[in-house]
Write an enzyme that holds these catalytic residues in place. Structure first.
Site, PDB file in Angstrom:
ATOM      1  N   HIS A 266      33.030  36.031  35.958  1.00  0.00           N
ATOM      2  CA  HIS A 266      34.477  35.977  36.180  1.00  0.00           C
ATOM      3  C   HIS A 266      35.054  37.384  36.330  1.00  0.00           C
ATOM      4  O   HIS A 266      35.963  37.609  37.132  1.00  0.00           O
ATOM      5  CB  HIS A 266      35.175  35.223  35.045  1.00  0.00           C
ATOM      6  CG  HIS A 266      36.569  34.793  35.376  1.00  0.00           C
ATOM      7  ND1 HIS A 266      37.682  35.511  34.977  1.00  0.00           N
ATOM      8  CD2 HIS A 266      37.037  33.735  36.083  1.00  0.00           C
ATOM      9  CE1 HIS A 266      38.768  34.899  35.419  1.00  0.00           C
ATOM     10  NE2 HIS A 266      38.413  33.822  36.101  1.00  0.00           N
ATOM     11  N   CYS A 267      34.506  38.332  35.579  1.00  0.00           N
ATOM     12  CA  CYS A 267      35.017  39.712  35.597  1.00  0.00           C
ATOM     13  C   CYS A 267      34.771  40.427  36.921  1.00  0.00           C
ATOM     14  O   CYS A 267      35.516  41.346  37.269  1.00  0.00           O
ATOM     15  CB  CYS A 267      34.355  40.537  34.501  1.00  0.00           C
ATOM     16  SG  CYS A 267      34.425  39.845  32.850  1.00  0.00           S
ATOM     17  N   ILE A 268      33.717  40.050  37.642  1.00  0.00           N
ATOM     18  CA  ILE A 268      33.372  40.772  38.879  1.00  0.00           C
ATOM     19  C   ILE A 268      33.879  40.057  40.123  1.00  0.00           C
ATOM     20  O   ILE A 268      33.558  40.453  41.242  1.00  0.00           O
ATOM     21  CB  ILE A 268      31.850  41.015  38.997  1.00  0.00           C
ATOM     22  CG1 ILE A 268      31.071  39.693  39.117  1.00  0.00           C
ATOM     23  CG2 ILE A 268      31.355  41.851  37.821  1.00  0.00           C
ATOM     24  CD1 ILE A 268      29.635  39.853  39.593  1.00  0.00           C
TER      25      ILE A 268
END
Length: 370
Positions: A360-362
């Site tokens: 989700h962060c990338i």
């Protein structure tokens, strides 16, 4: 490879005034953005392992959603050989590769028009616990992504990373006090002032504040590693039954709040618990592969903030991180129970976790609007 278009027009109004709001992640998406990982002081072997992992994530997303990847000019030729052919490479300079946090939040209106919110960014804390310096290139990433799509831009007067908020598309925003009320983000703003700004720029009206994020999460406890909406009225929460684990009081405090709150539509929440992997720790070999620099040093034996809640919903797929052979199948089964209408696709993601985040962060989705 695609070149920049005319710069995104900066608007002087606010999304809520103009009838724009942030849709939920399960809304139809026209694209997902990623950024090329290369920082040798964050990614071992100058990013080689992470690049191969990012390619697998891009492949899993690309089956259902077009993928764009921001790549600094010096790495375009290399990225072309590593990334799947379907990925659109766009020349964008960056300090690191966290598209969720440096990319724009795209808002839509009833006509299906899209605009972007460009938040302030200070590398998760600036001079007070930030993760690297400088971050000047990261501050320009959102504008460049919006320019690529021809979307007008709102400049929000708030330091905020996309990983620190989740919305249900029906007026509810979920976040953590550990991050948004941290003295290294917006120290001059009260909780009420932060809520007022989020209401204006996301067009939300109800806030669910969870106290803390995942143990050892270097972002100061981003919500996207701890808890997310599955659909209106339902959330997925990172969980452990081990009361001696440092994560237990964090997840338990979140559960207590979630079970005793209502969303913007007055619904009580259904909470789905997803077990944590591990605990997972950085190995000596993994730590030695990271160069010294301005980034936070990687230390052998350090606990990693691994979480299966750090997945991306993209069109009819859930792309989630494979982190631990002991629990990966349990997580996949749990996700399939929560999301029966979705295809659940796991991607080996330890290399992303070693850099301080996960799938989700990338990634940063661009909703279709129409």
């Amino acid at each position: 490879m695609t070149n920049m278009n005319v710069d995104a027009t900066q608007l002087t109004t606010k999304p809520s005034q103009d009838g724009f709001s942030m849709p939920a992640e399960w809304a139809q998406q026209q694209a997902v953005w990623m950024i090329w990982p290369y920082r040798p002081d964050n990614w071992r072997s100058a990013g080689a392992y992470a690049q191969a992992t990012f390619a697998k994530v891009a492949d899993a997303i690309g089956a259902v959603t077009p993928v764009y990847m921001g790549v600094p000019k010096a790495f375009l030729a290399q990225a072309k050989t590593v990334m799947p052919a379907h990925v659109t490479l766009v020349e964008i300079d960056s300090n690191d590769c966290w598209a969720r946090d440096t990319g724009p939040t795209v808002v839509v209106n009833a006509k299906g028009e899209c605009r972007g919110v460009d938040w302030g960014f200070n590398a998760w804390g600036g001079d007070n616990g930030g993760l690297y310096s400088p971050w000047d290139k990261d501050e320009l990433v959102a504008q460049k992504m919006l320019t690529q799509h021809g979307f007008d831009r709102y400049q929000a007067p708030l330091i905020l990373e996309g990983g620190s908020i989740h919305v249900d598309g029906e007026g509810t925003c979920m976040t953590t006090a550990e991050c948004l009320l941290n003295s290294n983000r917006n120290p001059d703003l009260t909780r009420e002032q932060i809520e007022a700004l989020l209401a204006e720029y996301l067009n939300v009206k109800q806030f669910i504040w969870l106290p803390d994020g995942v143990y050892m999460d270097e972002t100061d406890g981003h919500i996207d590693n701890l808890c997310c909406f599955a659909r209106p009225g339902e959330v997925v929460l990172h969980w452990t039954d081990d009361q001696s684990d440092p994560q237990y009081p964090r997840s338990k405090a979140a559960l207590d709040i979630l079970q005793n709150t209502v969303d913007a539509q007055g619904r009580k929440l259904t909470v789905h618990l997803i077990p944590q992997p591990g605990p997972l720790y950085c190995t000596e070999e993994e730590a030695q592969g990271v160069a010294e620099g301005t980034g936070v040093p990687r230390t052998a034996g350090e606990r990693l903030a691994g979480s299966y809640a750090n997945f991306l919903i993209t069109n009819n797929r859930i792309v989630f991180p494979l982190l631990d052979p002991v629990t990966d199948d349990i997580a996949a089964q749990k996700l399939q129970e929560i999301f029966p209408e979705y295809e659940i696709v796991g991607v080996p993601a330890r290399e992303i976790l070693l850099g301080g985040g996960n799938i989700h962060c990338i990634t940063q989705q661009i909703p279709s609007g129409k």
